[in-house]
Design an enzyme around this catalytic site. Structure first.
Site, PDB file in Angstrom:
ATOM      1  N   LYS A 150       0.839  -1.206   0.000  1.00 12.90           N
ATOM      2  CA  LYS A 150       0.000   0.000   0.000  1.00 12.90           C
ATOM      3  C   LYS A 150       0.873   1.254   0.000  1.00 12.90           C
ATOM      4  O   LYS A 150       1.567   1.534   0.969  1.00 12.90           O
ATOM      5  CB  LYS A 150      -0.920   0.055   1.213  1.00 12.90           C
ATOM      6  CG  LYS A 150      -2.013   1.077   0.947  1.00 12.90           C
ATOM      7  CD  LYS A 150      -2.575   1.793   2.132  1.00 12.90           C
ATOM      8  CE  LYS A 150      -1.788   2.866   2.773  1.00 12.90           C
ATOM      9  NZ  LYS A 150      -1.821   4.184   2.123  1.00 12.90           N
TER      10      LYS A 150
ATOM     11  N   GLY B 203       7.090   4.552   8.253  1.00  9.45           N
ATOM     12  CA  GLY B 203       6.205   5.697   8.468  1.00  9.45           C
ATOM     13  C   GLY B 203       6.410   6.259   9.860  1.00  9.45           C
ATOM     14  O   GLY B 203       7.495   6.143  10.444  1.00  9.45           O
ATOM     15  N   SER B 204       5.354   6.859  10.390  1.00 11.82           N
ATOM     16  CA  SER B 204       5.477   7.555  11.669  1.00 11.82           C
ATOM     17  C   SER B 204       5.574   6.571  12.841  1.00 11.82           C
ATOM     18  O   SER B 204       5.052   5.449  12.779  1.00 11.82           O
ATOM     19  CB  SER B 204       4.262   8.461  11.872  1.00 11.82           C
ATOM     20  OG  SER B 204       3.090   7.690  11.921  1.00 11.82           O
ATOM     21  N   THR B 205       6.201   7.025  13.905  1.00  8.92           N
ATOM     22  CA  THR B 205       6.352   6.195  15.102  1.00  8.92           C
ATOM     23  C   THR B 205       4.979   5.874  15.699  1.00  8.92           C
ATOM     24  O   THR B 205       4.741   4.761  16.174  1.00  8.92           O
ATOM     25  CB  THR B 205       7.252   6.918  16.119  1.00  8.92           C
ATOM     26  OG1 THR B 205       8.563   6.997  15.535  1.00  8.92           O
ATOM     27  CG2 THR B 205       7.341   6.181  17.446  1.00  8.92           C
ATOM     28  N   GLU B 206       4.083   6.850  15.621  1.00 11.74           N
ATOM     29  CA  GLU B 206       2.736   6.668  16.186  1.00 11.74           C
ATOM     30  C   GLU B 206       2.027   5.476  15.521  1.00 11.74           C
ATOM     31  O   GLU B 206       1.523   4.569  16.210  1.00 11.74           O
ATOM     32  CB  GLU B 206       1.979   7.963  15.903  1.00 11.74           C
ATOM     33  CG  GLU B 206       0.711   8.144  16.639  1.00 11.74           C
ATOM     34  CD  GLU B 206      -0.026   9.367  16.082  1.00 11.74           C
ATOM     35  OE1 GLU B 206       0.502  10.055  15.185  1.00 11.74           O
ATOM     36  OE2 GLU B 206      -1.146   9.598  16.548  1.00 11.74           O
TER      37      GLU B 206
ATOM     38  N   GLY C  41       3.447   3.197  13.699  1.00 10.30           N
ATOM     39  CA  GLY C  41       4.298   2.019  13.901  1.00 10.30           C
ATOM     40  C   GLY C  41       3.972   1.313  15.212  1.00 10.30           C
ATOM     41  O   GLY C  41       3.911   0.076  15.278  1.00 10.30           O
TER      42      GLY C  41
ATOM     43  N   GLU D 227      10.218   0.665  10.274  1.00 14.16           N
ATOM     44  CA  GLU D 227      11.219   1.716  10.077  1.00 14.16           C
ATOM     45  C   GLU D 227      10.502   3.032  10.323  1.00 14.16           C
ATOM     46  O   GLU D 227       9.645   3.433   9.536  1.00 14.16           O
ATOM     47  CB  GLU D 227      11.780   1.612   8.659  1.00 14.16           C
ATOM     48  CG  GLU D 227      13.144   2.233   8.536  1.00 14.16           C
ATOM     49  CD  GLU D 227      13.051   3.665   8.079  1.00 14.16           C
ATOM     50  OE1 GLU D 227      12.939   4.544   8.970  1.00 14.16           O
ATOM     51  OE2 GLU D 227      13.061   3.901   6.879  1.00 14.16           O
TER      52      GLU D 227
HETATM   53  P1  NDP Z   1       1.916   7.632   8.550  1.00 17.92           P
HETATM   54  O1  NDP Z   1       2.743   6.815   9.437  1.00 17.92           O
HETATM   55  O2  NDP Z   1       0.536   7.948   8.950  1.00 17.92           O
HETATM   56  O3  NDP Z   1       1.840   6.961   7.093  1.00 17.92           O
HETATM   57  C1  NDP Z   1       2.712   5.989   6.573  1.00 17.92           C
HETATM   58  C2  NDP Z   1       1.909   4.972   5.781  1.00 17.92           C
HETATM   59  O4  NDP Z   1       1.038   4.231   6.662  1.00 17.92           O
HETATM   60  C3  NDP Z   1       0.987   5.580   4.748  1.00 17.92           C
HETATM   61  O5  NDP Z   1       0.881   4.706   3.645  1.00 17.92           O
HETATM   62  C4  NDP Z   1      -0.313   5.674   5.502  1.00 17.92           C
HETATM   63  O6  NDP Z   1      -1.415   5.793   4.663  1.00 17.92           O
HETATM   64  C5  NDP Z   1      -0.317   4.374   6.263  1.00 17.92           C
HETATM   65  N1  NDP Z   1      -1.141   4.347   7.474  1.00 17.92           N
HETATM   66  C6  NDP Z   1      -1.666   5.385   8.180  1.00 17.92           C
HETATM   67  N2  NDP Z   1      -2.333   4.941   9.255  1.00 17.92           N
HETATM   68  C7  NDP Z   1      -2.235   3.589   9.248  1.00 17.92           C
HETATM   69  C8  NDP Z   1      -2.709   2.551  10.116  1.00 17.92           C
HETATM   70  N3  NDP Z   1      -3.387   2.818  11.208  1.00 17.92           N
HETATM   71  N4  NDP Z   1      -2.406   1.277   9.806  1.00 17.92           N
HETATM   72  C9  NDP Z   1      -1.669   0.980   8.717  1.00 17.92           C
HETATM   73  N5  NDP Z   1      -1.205   1.923   7.858  1.00 17.92           N
HETATM   74  C10 NDP Z   1      -1.468   3.214   8.121  1.00 17.92           C
HETATM   75  O7  NDP Z   1       2.665   8.958   8.226  1.00 17.92           O
HETATM   76  P2  NDP Z   1       2.011  10.317   7.690  1.00 17.92           P
HETATM   77  O8  NDP Z   1       2.092  10.289   6.239  1.00 17.92           O
HETATM   78  O9  NDP Z   1       0.669  10.583   8.263  1.00 17.92           O
HETATM   79  O10 NDP Z   1       3.001  11.347   8.303  1.00 17.92           O
HETATM   80  C11 NDP Z   1       2.881  11.731   9.671  1.00 17.92           C
HETATM   81  C12 NDP Z   1       4.234  12.005  10.251  1.00 17.92           C
HETATM   82  O11 NDP Z   1       4.985  10.802  10.245  1.00 17.92           O
HETATM   83  C13 NDP Z   1       5.100  12.953   9.433  1.00 17.92           C
HETATM   84  O12 NDP Z   1       4.858  14.255   9.779  1.00 17.92           O
HETATM   85  C14 NDP Z   1       6.468  12.514   9.801  1.00 17.92           C
HETATM   86  O13 NDP Z   1       6.881  13.131  10.971  1.00 17.92           O
HETATM   87  C15 NDP Z   1       6.339  11.049  10.043  1.00 17.92           C
HETATM   88  N6  NDP Z   1       6.775  10.228   8.917  1.00 17.92           N
HETATM   89  C16 NDP Z   1       7.918   9.534   9.058  1.00 17.92           C
HETATM   90  C17 NDP Z   1       8.373   8.764   8.017  1.00 17.92           C
HETATM   91  C18 NDP Z   1       9.615   7.998   8.132  1.00 17.92           C
HETATM   92  O14 NDP Z   1      10.126   7.521   7.123  1.00 17.92           O
HETATM   93  N7  NDP Z   1      10.140   7.827   9.303  1.00 17.92           N
HETATM   94  C19 NDP Z   1       7.680   8.696   6.735  1.00 17.92           C
HETATM   95  C20 NDP Z   1       6.446   9.433   6.709  1.00 17.92           C
HETATM   96  C21 NDP Z   1       6.049  10.165   7.774  1.00 17.92           C
HETATM   97  P3  NDP Z   1      -1.863   7.284   4.197  1.00 17.92           P
HETATM   98  O15 NDP Z   1      -0.765   7.904   3.437  1.00 17.92           O
HETATM   99  O16 NDP Z   1      -2.996   7.025   3.321  1.00 17.92           O
HETATM  100  O17 NDP Z   1      -2.218   8.010   5.445  1.00 17.92           O
END
Ligand code: NDP
Length: 481
Positions: free
Chosen positions: A181, A233-236, A238, A255
């Site tokens: 995804k 993605g985000s720690t939250e 994760g 990651e």
């Molecule tokens: P998210 O962690 O929300 O998104 C990463 C991926 O996970 C996206 O494909 C997202 O879909 C998907 N996702 C969101 N919620 C869920 C869930 N509950 N279960 C499974 N998958 C989910 O990051 P955001 O894009 O919202 O960014 C928020 C913050 O996270 C940023 O401001 C940044 O600080 C941090 N971030 C860190 C990254 C890293 O590489 N460490 C990468 C991206 C963000 P969708 O895009 O449709 O929401």
């Protein structure tokens, strides 16, 4: 001296955008439950309509992946799987320009970066893992390590194609099939990758791509037919995924975020260090999990380094991502721009000093100027929280021990940088920094053969190198290396 540059826009004509994209399931593009639009963050222009995958669509994708796993992919000899990966790598190279332009349109990153970093590295990941496919028995995990099954992969918007490559290439090389995804705001290069899978004659169902939002990601993660989850993605989010996988017994690698320290000692070559600082925080608008977002500079050279940094920041060109002269592109979404603005506001409110070079911002789209904060204390939110934007927080130190203390005082542990002439100091620092990657006299360097990943709240598991293979193989009981 400031040079004026004439615009040098890369042509969009190489990209053939469709009005509407389906989901890639079982080797074909299929309709789903509803649609959403993806826009260019630089102009807010609608680029295409994309399908939102609901739970029943995810179900079909997992079923297709299971069938491909059982009937074809897991039974195929590694040398045959490797041929498909090589073919995909070659097609990525052949279509590099198209991929780079599309990535810059959908993500907002400068074409210079998508062309010279994202796309070549994505191809390199497929080449590298193609080479492993028939040598897994020699990777140190026993004579015939088995794949895990169907892997659910959820990736972010900051490096859409590259994160796909980091996830898909090792999974396929090890004999797994995939349901991936992409992020809601950047689905287009993943959908072009689906076309590349068709072009490479990859057996149907080996790669499935389900576009959508967080709910689609949640449906992938929660699906009982998924054997392993790989998330960036985000720690939250994760943490949420870690909790969900803990009760289901699925394998998981995460990651997550970072707040890396880039440590500059008084004997560092200042001009090189400044290039490293700029690359560390302004590359990809700072949308980088391993960004060097905290500059730790030795007090005795603070003035010299900051003066050189400000001069260099004054030469950065912000604007059209498709212009080959652009250094800083658009912020990926309005939500991300709001998040950066809120955190920068907190920095000012808490008493740090904000500075940006004179930098006109375009009228449309999402933009934030390169920004540096001085007079930052460890307690400030801008020193603790991941901003994920072009914003640097500067702290100082006097001794190496103080640098370590400050660098490690964070819940994250993804990366760090050290700038010094002394090899012994580099080794001393590297052995004490609690970070998965430590760069010495460079920053943001990536290679498929080098494992990447974090400590603490930056996640667990490694991607890349021999270590990265372990995440996609059944090595319960441990490898022999
Ligand atoms: P998210 O962690 O929300 O998104 C990463 C991926 O996970 C996206 O494909 C997202 O879909 C998907 N996702 C969101 N919620 C869920 C869930 N509950 N279960 C499974 N998958 C989910 O990051 P955001 O894009 O919202 O960014 C928020 C913050 O996270 C940023 O401001 C940044 O600080 C941090 N971030 C860190 C990254 C890293 O590489 N460490 C990468 C991206 C963000 P969708 O895009 O449709 O929401």
């Amino acid at each position: 001296m400031r040079f004026e540059y004439s615009p040098a826009p890369e042509s969009r004509s190489v990209v053939r955008l469709r009005d509407s994209y389906g989901l890639f399931i079982g080797g074909s593009f299929v309709a789903g439950s509803s649609v959403f639009k993806t826009i260019s963050p630089a102009t807010e222009e609608v680029l295409a309509e994309v399908t939102h995958a609901g739970p029943e669509d995810v179900d079909k994708a997992v079923a297709a992946a299971r069938q491909a796993y059982e009937r074809v992919w897991s039974e195929m000899p590694g040398r045959e799987r490797g041929k498909y990966l090589f073919r995909i790598a070659r097609i990525i190279q052949e279509r590099a320009r198209e991929l780079a332009v599309l990535e810059s349109m959908d993500n907002g990153k400068p074409i210079r970066e998508s062309r010279d970093v994202d796309v070549p590295l994505a191809a390199a990941h497929f080449f590298y893992h193609a080479g492993w496919a028939d040598k897994l028995g020699y990777a140190g995990f026993g004579p015939s390590p088995r794949p895990l099954g169907v892997v659910g992969q959820v990736i972010p918007w900051n490096f859409p194609l590259l994160m796909l490559a980091w996830k898909v290439a090792p999974a396929l090389a090890c004999g797994n099939t995939v349901v991936l995804k992409p992020a809601e705001t950047t689905p287009l290069t993943a959908l072009l990758f689906a076309e590349i899978c068709q072009q490479a004659d990859l057996p149907p169902g080996v790669v499935n791509i389900v576009t959508g939002d967080g709910a689609t990601g949640q449906a992938v993660v929660a699906h009982p037919g998924i054997d392993k989850v790989a998330f960036t993605g985000s720690t939250e989010v994760g943490k949420e995924i870690a909790r969900a996988c803990a009760v289901s017994g699925k394998r998981v690698t995460l990651e997550l975020g970072g707040k890396a320290a880039n440590v500059v000692f008084d004997d560092a070559p200042v001009d090189q260090a400044v290039e490293g600082i700029v690359n560390g925080i302004f590359f990809n608008q700072g949308h980088v999990c391993c960004a060097g977002s905290r500059l730790l500079v030795q007090e005795s050279v603070q003035d010299e380094v900051l003066a050189a940094l400000r001069r260099r920041m004054g030469t950065l060109r912000l604007g059209d991502p498709l212009d080959k002269n652009t250094d800083v592109g658009a912020i990926n979404s309005r939500a991300q721009l709001d998040k950066i603005s809120e955190l920068v506001g907190s920095g000012e409110a808490e008493g740090a000093a904000r500075w940006s070079p004179p930098c006109p911002l375009p009228d449309r789209g999402f933009w934030f100027p390169p920004t540096v904060f001085t007079e930052v204390s460890q307690a400030h939110r801008i020193a603790r929280e991941e901003i994920f934007g072009p914003v640097l927080s500067v702290l100082t130190f006097r001794t190496p021990a103080e640098a370590i203390e400050k660098a490690n005082r964070t819940p994250y542990g993804l990366s760090a940088g050290v700038w010094t002439e002394k090899g012994s100091l580099i080794l001393w620092m590297a052995s004490r920094l609690r970070a998965g990657v430590v760069w010495a006299n460079t920053f943001n360097r990536f290679d498929p053969s080098s494992p990447f990943g974090g400590y603490k709240e930056s996640g667990f598991g490694r991607e890349g190198g021999r270590h990265g293979l372990e995440a996609y193989l059944d090595v319960v009981g441990g490898g022999d290396v």
